[in-house]
Scaffold this motif. Structure first.
Motif, mmCIF file in Angstrom:
data_model
loop_
_atom_site.group_PDB
_atom_site.id
_atom_site.type_symbol
_atom_site.label_atom_id
_atom_site.label_comp_id
_atom_site.label_asym_id
_atom_site.label_seq_id
_atom_site.Cartn_x
_atom_site.Cartn_y
_atom_site.Cartn_z
ATOM 1 N N TYR A 287 -21.725 -56.509 -4.656
ATOM 2 C CA TYR A 287 -21.375 -55.094 -4.517
ATOM 3 C C TYR A 287 -22.594 -54.217 -4.777
ATOM 4 C CZ TYR A 287 -18.952 -50.678 -5.679
ATOM 5 O OH TYR A 287 -18.536 -49.367 -5.746
ATOM 6 N N ALA A 288 -23.259 -54.443 -5.916
ATOM 7 C CA ALA A 288 -24.436 -53.640 -6.266
ATOM 8 C C ALA A 288 -25.618 -53.959 -5.352
ATOM 9 C CB ALA A 288 -24.818 -53.870 -7.723
ATOM 10 N N LEU A 289 -25.763 -55.218 -4.959
ATOM 11 C CA LEU A 289 -26.900 -55.614 -4.123
ATOM 12 C C LEU A 289 -26.854 -54.953 -2.748
ATOM 13 C CD1 LEU A 289 -27.129 -59.416 -5.021
ATOM 14 C CD2 LEU A 289 -28.641 -57.567 -5.781
ATOM 15 N N VAL A 290 -25.642 -54.723 -2.226
ATOM 16 C CA VAL A 290 -25.500 -54.023 -0.941
ATOM 17 C C VAL A 290 -25.531 -52.519 -1.154
ATOM 18 C CG1 VAL A 290 -23.946 -53.606 1.004
ATOM 19 C CG2 VAL A 290 -24.219 -55.921 0.107
ATOM 20 N N LEU A 291 -24.926 -52.071 -2.243
ATOM 21 C CA LEU A 291 -24.789 -50.642 -2.490
ATOM 22 C C LEU A 291 -26.140 -49.944 -2.674
ATOM 23 C CD1 LEU A 291 -22.166 -49.059 -4.827
ATOM 24 C CD2 LEU A 291 -24.537 -48.365 -5.019
ATOM 25 N N ILE A 292 -27.039 -50.558 -3.410
ATOM 26 C CA ILE A 292 -28.294 -49.877 -3.769
ATOM 27 C C ILE A 292 -29.125 -49.508 -2.538
ATOM 28 C CG2 ILE A 292 -30.514 -50.211 -4.929
ATOM 29 C CD1 ILE A 292 -28.918 -51.643 -7.160
ATOM 30 N N PRO A 293 -29.416 -50.446 -1.610
ATOM 31 C CA PRO A 293 -30.181 -50.016 -0.434
ATOM 32 C C PRO A 293 -29.445 -49.017 0.445
ATOM 33 C CG PRO A 293 -29.488 -52.314 -0.213
ATOM 34 C CD PRO A 293 -29.207 -51.909 -1.618
ATOM 35 N N SER A 294 -28.102 -49.113 0.493
ATOM 36 C CA SER A 294 -27.364 -48.144 1.310
ATOM 37 C C SER A 294 -27.417 -46.756 0.693
ATOM 38 C CB SER A 294 -25.913 -48.601 1.518
ATOM 39 O OG SER A 294 -25.193 -48.629 0.311
ATOM 40 N N LEU A 295 -27.442 -46.666 -0.627
ATOM 41 C CA LEU A 295 -27.635 -45.374 -1.286
ATOM 42 C C LEU A 295 -28.959 -44.750 -0.874
ATOM 43 C CD1 LEU A 295 -26.430 -45.917 -4.976
ATOM 44 C CD2 LEU A 295 -25.745 -44.026 -3.501
ATOM 45 N N LEU A 296 -30.009 -45.564 -0.878
ATOM 46 C CA LEU A 296 -31.344 -45.063 -0.561
ATOM 47 C C LEU A 296 -31.422 -44.554 0.873
ATOM 48 C CD1 LEU A 296 -33.501 -47.830 -2.276
ATOM 49 C CD2 LEU A 296 -32.932 -45.557 -3.148
ATOM 50 N N ILE A 297 -30.734 -45.234 1.763
ATOM 51 C CA ILE A 297 -30.788 -44.842 3.177
ATOM 52 C C ILE A 297 -29.902 -43.635 3.460
ATOM 53 C CG2 ILE A 297 -30.201 -45.570 5.523
ATOM 54 C CD1 ILE A 297 -30.977 -48.437 4.660
ATOM 55 N N PHE A 298 -28.642 -43.706 3.023
ATOM 56 C CA PHE A 298 -27.669 -42.706 3.478
ATOM 57 C C PHE A 298 -27.725 -41.405 2.686
ATOM 58 C CE2 PHE A 298 -25.951 -46.692 5.137
ATOM 59 C CZ PHE A 298 -25.819 -46.341 6.468
ATOM 60 N N GLY A 299 -28.260 -41.428 1.464
ATOM 61 C CA GLY A 299 -28.482 -40.167 0.772
ATOM 62 C C GLY A 299 -29.470 -39.305 1.535
ATOM 63 N N LEU B 245 -14.249 -45.394 6.812
ATOM 64 C CA LEU B 245 -13.806 -46.485 7.678
ATOM 65 C C LEU B 245 -14.261 -47.842 7.152
ATOM 66 C CD1 LEU B 245 -14.452 -44.853 11.181
ATOM 67 C CD2 LEU B 245 -12.235 -45.269 10.078
ATOM 68 N N ILE B 246 -15.491 -47.895 6.625
ATOM 69 C CA ILE B 246 -16.003 -49.152 6.085
ATOM 70 C C ILE B 246 -15.254 -49.542 4.816
ATOM 71 C CG2 ILE B 246 -18.037 -50.244 5.032
ATOM 72 C CD1 ILE B 246 -19.743 -48.647 7.020
ATOM 73 N N SER B 247 -14.940 -48.551 3.959
ATOM 74 C CA SER B 247 -14.169 -48.833 2.755
ATOM 75 C C SER B 247 -12.787 -49.373 3.105
ATOM 76 C CB SER B 247 -14.036 -47.559 1.911
ATOM 77 O OG SER B 247 -13.257 -47.786 0.756
ATOM 78 N N LEU C 59 -21.256 -51.215 0.581
ATOM 79 C CA LEU C 59 -21.863 -50.388 1.624
ATOM 80 C C LEU C 59 -21.187 -49.016 1.674
ATOM 81 C CD1 LEU C 59 -23.706 -49.982 4.075
ATOM 82 C CD2 LEU C 59 -21.973 -51.152 5.482
ATOM 83 N N ALA C 60 -19.857 -49.000 1.612
ATOM 84 C CA ALA C 60 -19.118 -47.726 1.647
ATOM 85 C C ALA C 60 -19.444 -46.860 0.440
ATOM 86 C CB ALA C 60 -17.615 -48.001 1.711
ATOM 87 N N ALA C 61 -19.484 -47.476 -0.731
ATOM 88 C CA ALA C 61 -19.805 -46.721 -1.947
ATOM 89 C C ALA C 61 -21.221 -46.159 -1.876
ATOM 90 C CB ALA C 61 -19.640 -47.601 -3.180
#
Length: 397
Positions: free
Chosen positions: A51-63, A80-82, A107-109
């Protein structure tokens, strides 16, 4: 502020709440999956960690991306992803599906956490601290409600590994409609080709940002301990295998967090963060003593104290970062804060999980508690000495 914006503001907060509910519904159910498919504690640790391993890079990109293209598009795709993550959990037939579902939730988070927080501030620009309070309560509250909702539905409802996720999908519908109909909150968008940039915080706010981010790291590291290991400990300590009760331990901790944020919302940044860090130390000490003494009373009291500390520390850090973030970088800066938070969620889960294999669970938790206590003492001193008078404003306005 128009009536429509007011309604949208609260429903965006509700959407963030539901995002976190969905991400935490599986917490009390992992023991059921583990018994059903007979996988090891190491595999369980990796399911938590993905969860965290996917979430962290997605935070960096989508923010960064939401600062550029707007909040609405990012939030819609994230919803939709959630929903897809919950649907895959509901129909999972093997361990591999748990990894996929958990990755989608991460990814959604990552897409929605910083983006929704920035949208809340933009929907109520003259009350940024109120927006920050709503974001922090939605995050902590959703993390609290998810485990107990999942536990109750799984314990007392039909099809225990399906019903919790179906209920979550239904609860998500108002949020999806809200985001679909909301006006875009980013008024000036960049043009030209976009490339992800290395996360950065403007140099003039790095010191207060670091104080807020490290405080939030400590608060959510302790939360990760409760989410991943304390329910199992309660089960073994008391011989209780009721999913509603084991999920209720996490609810008690983060419920206390939400109460603290509502009750003490007018505290200054500095007082809120320092008080929270001190209470985290006291709560962790109580949990350590509760293990050898086998005292459920001490465990409950320590859980409440830890929750109060988590709420105050997180509330102060979130409000501080939202206050100092430049308008044109808010999504990026807030997402960077969430990166630090989720590093705090991911690392302890992995470290304690594998440390327990080598030195035993109690010793692993003891080392973790000593690290958090030392970090909290250091940060309390730095915050007291370094934080400037201009930041001594109420947390919510």
């Amino acid at each position: 502020m128009s009536k429509k914006n007011t309604v949208t503001f609260w429903l965006v907060g509700y959407t963030l709440l539901m995002l976190m509910v969905g991400a935490n519904i599986p917490s009390p159910l992992y023991s059921v999956y583990q018994q059903q498919w007979d996988f090891s504690s190491a595999i369980l640790t990796l399911i938590f960690a993905v969860y965290a391993l996917v979430l962290i890079p997605s935070l960096l990109i989508f923010g960064q991306l939401s600062d550029r293209i707007g909040r609405k598009k990012v939030l819609l795709v994230g919803l939709l992803i959630s929903a897809a993550g919950s649907a895959i959990f509901a129909f999972a037939g093997s361990i591999a599906w748990l990894f996929i579902a958990r990755g989608l939730q991460g990814l959604a988070a990552g897409m929605m956490s910083g983006t929704a927080t920035a949208a809340l501030v933009e929907l109520r620009p003259n009350h940024r601290k109120t927006a920050s309070l709503v974001a922090s309560i939605a995050t902590a509250g959703g993390t609290a409600v998810g485990p107990i909702l999942g536990g109750i539905l799984a314990q007392y409802g039909p099809i225990p590994l399906v019903l919790p996720y179906i209920v979550h999908l239904i609860l998500f519908i108002p949020g999806f409609i809200t985001i679909l109909m909301m006006n875009e909150t980013v008024t000036s968008k960049s043009t030209g080709r976009w490339r992800p940039q290395r996360p950065s915080v403007p140099s003039n706010i790095r010191t207060p940002f670091a104080m807020g981010a490290i405080t939030a790291f400590a608060a959510w590291s302790v939360t990760a301990l409760f989410m991943s290991l304390v329910p199992s400990y309660v089960s073994s300590l008391m011989g209780i295998h009721n999913l509603a009760i084991t999920g209720g331990v996490v609810f008690l901790m983060l419920g206390a967090s939400a109460v603290a944020q509502l009750t003490f919302k007018n505290l200054s940044f500095r007082t809120s963060m320092i008080s929270g860090l001190i209470l985290l130390i006291i709560g962790l000490a109580g949990i350590l003593f509760a293990v050898p003494s086998q005292s459920i009373t001490l465990l409950i009291i320590s859980t409440i104290i830890t929750g109060l500390g988590q709420g105050l520390a997180f509330m102060g850090s979130m409000a501080l970062v939202n206050e100092i973030a430049p308008e044109n970088r808010r999504g990026d800066v807030v997402s960077t804060l969430y990166v630090v938070i989720y590093i705090g969620v991911g690392l302890p889960t992995i470290g304690i999980g594998f440390g327990a294999v080598w030195i035993g669970l109690y010793k692993a938790i003891f080392i973790f508690a000593c690290f958090i206590a030392a970090l909290s003492i250091l940060m309390s001193i730095l915050i007291a000495v370094k934080m400037k008078q201009r930041l001594e404003s109420p947390v919510a306005g």
